[in-house]
Design an enzyme around this catalytic site. Sequence first.
Site, short mmCIF file in Angstrom:
data_model
loop_
_atom_site.label_atom_id
_atom_site.label_comp_id
_atom_site.label_asym_id
_atom_site.label_seq_id
_atom_site.Cartn_x
_atom_site.Cartn_y
_atom_site.Cartn_z
N ASP A 125 -65.06 -10.22 104.83
CA ASP A 125 -64.33 -11.25 105.34
C ASP A 125 -64.66 -12.68 104.58
O ASP A 125 -63.72 -13.38 104.49
CB ASP A 125 -64.58 -11.58 106.86
CG ASP A 125 -63.72 -12.44 107.52
OD1 ASP A 125 -62.64 -12.41 107.18
OD2 ASP A 125 -64.11 -12.92 108.46
N ARG B 270 -46.33 -17.53 104.65
CA ARG B 270 -47.60 -18.01 105.38
C ARG B 270 -48.54 -16.86 105.00
O ARG B 270 -49.79 -17.19 105.51
CB ARG B 270 -47.42 -18.17 106.97
CG ARG B 270 -46.83 -19.47 107.22
CD ARG B 270 -46.80 -19.36 108.65
NE ARG B 270 -48.16 -19.16 109.39
CZ ARG B 270 -48.53 -18.71 110.57
NH1 ARG B 270 -47.49 -18.45 111.31
NH2 ARG B 270 -49.79 -18.85 111.07
N LYS B 271 -48.09 -15.59 104.48
CA LYS B 271 -49.24 -14.53 104.35
C LYS B 271 -49.69 -14.51 102.92
O LYS B 271 -49.09 -14.47 101.95
CB LYS B 271 -48.40 -13.31 104.65
CG LYS B 271 -48.03 -13.16 105.96
CD LYS B 271 -47.12 -11.63 106.16
CE LYS B 271 -46.78 -11.41 107.74
NZ LYS B 271 -45.85 -10.35 107.94
#
Lengths: 249, 249
Positions: free
Chosen positions: A169, A214-215
């Site tokens: 992450d 936005r991705k």
Amino acid sequence: MARSVGRICKGFQRLGLLSKQTQLVPFTRVPVGTARTIVTLPSFLFPQPRDFSLPNPSWGSEMTRMYEHYESQCEVETEGGQKQKGPWRRLPSYNRLLKYATGGVYLSKMIQSEARLFTRNIRNPGAAFEYVLFINKEEQKCVCILQAGHLLEGPPGHVHGGAIATMIDTVTGTHATFLSGPVMTANLNINYRRPIPLGGTVLLESSLEKKEGRKTFITCRVTSTDGSKLHTETSALFLSITASHLLGG
Amino acid sequence: MARSVGRICKGFQRLGLLSKQTQLVPFTRVPVGTARTIVTLPSFLFPQPRDFSLPNPSWGSEMTRMYEHYESQCEVETEGGQKQKGPWRRLPSYNRLLKYATGGVYLSKMIQSEARLFTRNIRNPGAAFEYVLFINKEEQKCVCILQAGHLLEGPPGHVHGGAIATMIDTVTGTHATFLSGPVMTANLNINYRRPIPLGGTVLLESSLEKKEGRKTFITCRVTSTDGSKLHTETSALFLSITASHLLGG
């Protein structure tokens, strides 16, 4: 409140973009011209924060060797003997984002003065996450060298799946932020192929798959440092964010 | 070597199964009849380990209320006034798996004496993961109440995506182990819907989806304690393991 939220976002954005203008330094060192809301206080009150991405005595030979491999490509020598920027750049790393960001004096009051970055919350060198990130703008890649300390145990003698997810992450999120500005993790799809021994050093390689509005889609592989053993494969999705997302909207 | 690996697996299996015979106690307390390889030493050398799943002063009102809700269902009173086991069972939690498992004296020598469970590697109450797991055998469910401390920061003022993944892996992994014996995480597919504020208390609910041979499929939702806000949704896959998996085979 709106003004304060604006400051949070500004600070977050400045941290996230990691561009030339947003070097992570104590707020007293930011030129007044670029951030007029900053209170200028004597710099001795705010010592230089520790950059956790620099080598320390806990680093093993593999961690040091990999670090030197990428660090040597951050500045290269031309044929004429002059030094110039190389393809890779090391990203500094601190344990308290807000304190060292523009506007930190407001942020730390508003949120939590004791808050520390999850991956840097143990100061004892070598005990938990020892890692350093390098980014390659041209190739749109980000790599991370990780030495997993003894406080990261999951299955006996091996790294916790959550600790691996945490680093994935961190690396993919940093990469997505570099590519798209402030983002939040929307999806992590992690396939665990082979456990990582406690104390081992591994390489995380993050690559841009595509961007759609936005991705930002990123893939990440965790392997042994020579690439011969695959530990995990991940696809990750990040969404660009605004102030309302940080407020849980 | 083979004998030592056998001991690792035995210890791991005993930890994982969490059955009546495998209560996590200092190894000197295990009856000789059930574990003949254990060296019996004076018990004062091995004080009772701290059970991190029990309440401490750092717990907020929401954490305490949720704990009491499930704890009250671990032992229920019959109409005749007698006490009997309820539908839920609290799972104790330690920061050093091997020391307190059968065979710990061998395991700790062989692996890493300093190793600590990732989710319990900070002893300061309230600073990092404060959590407790309850399991319901009949409904094949597992829940976890989590209070996220200030050392788990990711985005400013919010919990790190990796810290959330860590708790999801912990809860679903414990649940899968309870259902299928020793397992390793094979896949975590996490959708992050809404950030969790630092200091907040949330509920993780893990449910069995299906079992197919070596595979155990689990789903997990992280919500606010009243269930009104969905923070993450996860599907997880676990594979039953043997000794060779722990050795990276």
